[in-house]
Design a protein around this motif. Sequence first.
Motif, short mmCIF file in Angstrom:
data_model
loop_
_atom_site.label_atom_id
_atom_site.label_comp_id
_atom_site.label_asym_id
_atom_site.label_seq_id
_atom_site.Cartn_x
_atom_site.Cartn_y
_atom_site.Cartn_z
N ILE B 90 0.84 -1.20 0.00
CA ILE B 90 0.00 0.00 0.00
C ILE B 90 0.88 1.25 0.00
CG2 ILE B 90 -1.56 1.40 1.40
CD1 ILE B 90 -2.87 -1.17 2.35
N GLU B 91 1.93 1.20 0.81
CA GLU B 91 2.78 2.39 0.90
C GLU B 91 3.52 2.66 -0.40
OE1 GLU B 91 4.64 1.72 4.67
OE2 GLU B 91 3.19 3.03 5.65
N ARG B 92 3.90 1.57 -1.07
CA ARG B 92 4.53 1.74 -2.37
C ARG B 92 3.55 2.37 -3.36
NH1 ARG B 92 4.15 -0.51 -6.60
NH2 ARG B 92 3.05 -2.38 -5.89
N LYS B 93 2.30 1.91 -3.30
CA LYS B 93 1.28 2.45 -4.21
C LYS B 93 1.02 3.92 -3.91
CE LYS B 93 -1.18 -1.81 -5.30
NZ LYS B 93 -2.34 -2.68 -5.01
N ILE B 94 0.98 4.26 -2.64
CA ILE B 94 0.77 5.66 -2.26
C ILE B 94 1.90 6.52 -2.83
CG2 ILE B 94 0.78 7.27 -0.32
CD1 ILE B 94 -0.66 5.09 1.33
N THR B 95 3.13 6.04 -2.67
CA THR B 95 4.28 6.78 -3.19
C THR B 95 4.16 6.99 -4.70
OG1 THR B 95 5.63 5.75 -1.48
CG2 THR B 95 6.80 6.80 -3.30
#
Lengths: 131, 131
Positions: B90-95
């Motif tokens: 999720i954090e990668r996608k947010i980035t």
Amino acid sequence: MNIGEVAERSGIPTKTIRYYEDIGFLRPKRNENGYRIFEDTELHKLIFIGRARSLGFNIEECRALLALYDDKERGSSDVKLIAKQHVQEIERKITDLIAMRDTLTHLIDACAGDHRPDCPILDNLSDVKTN
Amino acid sequence: MNIGEVAERSGIPTKTIRYYEDIGFLRPKRNENGYRIFEDTELHKLIFIGRARSLGFNIEECRALLALYDDKERGSSDVKLIAKQHVQEIERKITDLIAMRDTLTHLIDACAGDHRPDCPILDNLSDVKTN
DNA sequence: TCTTGACCTTCCAGTGACTGGAAGCATTAG
DNA sequence: CTAATGCTTCCAGTCACTGGAAGGTCAAGA
């Protein structure tokens, strides 16, 4: 340029380039042996499409952008509108992802070592009202 | 609940609910006429899946998340690991999405948005050097 | 009671955006 | 000359649905 070189230089696989031809994004000439020959303009178009796709524009949006790209009489307001709509969608996704991350993080913390059958956080996650 | 009511309350179309049954996400009981009957737990599951899907998790990831949701023994380290990997994703996608948004926003700001043909959005997309 | 229409069932086919593989020419390296 | 690589077309598969056909079920109204 043959398709292989174009693929290498655009970063788009040969399969996808042929697919893009199928759906009318390009119309490369052919030489006598039937091979596609690509001009620089076609390479640039592919890079354009690749970048638009990587920004999350779908094929129809790419088509619209390409039409604007090709249209020397275009007004930039058309392009700007498409981009703005897309930014709104991206921002909605970011908001949702942050909410999901926070929820999952809480879930991990609160459920660690907890063997009770009913977890209030999971209940909350699937509660219609918190939708 | 019949499938129609579940669809309405979960926001997931009946077609998709049946598909989710096909791939083993739910196993609603049937009554004598063959209609599916859904319990609240199934509704909650669908809302859960719907949310995960809307955040870009694919079906297999949803299956893992559902396992977390279903697992009465949750708190075990392997389940927790799965959840943590999902948070990382999720954090990668947010980035990625923030980068996309920033790029587009920057381009929009630089675009006049009037009827003149010069548009930095298209210039950026078609500029080979900025590849 | 009959009929209308909404709702449910299954099954099969199509979508978007590729992606993989087969079968078969063309070109190039050794 | 042969083998490997590169190109061609065509067909099939992927994922996650989505639409439509054909038909069974049920509640309401004339």
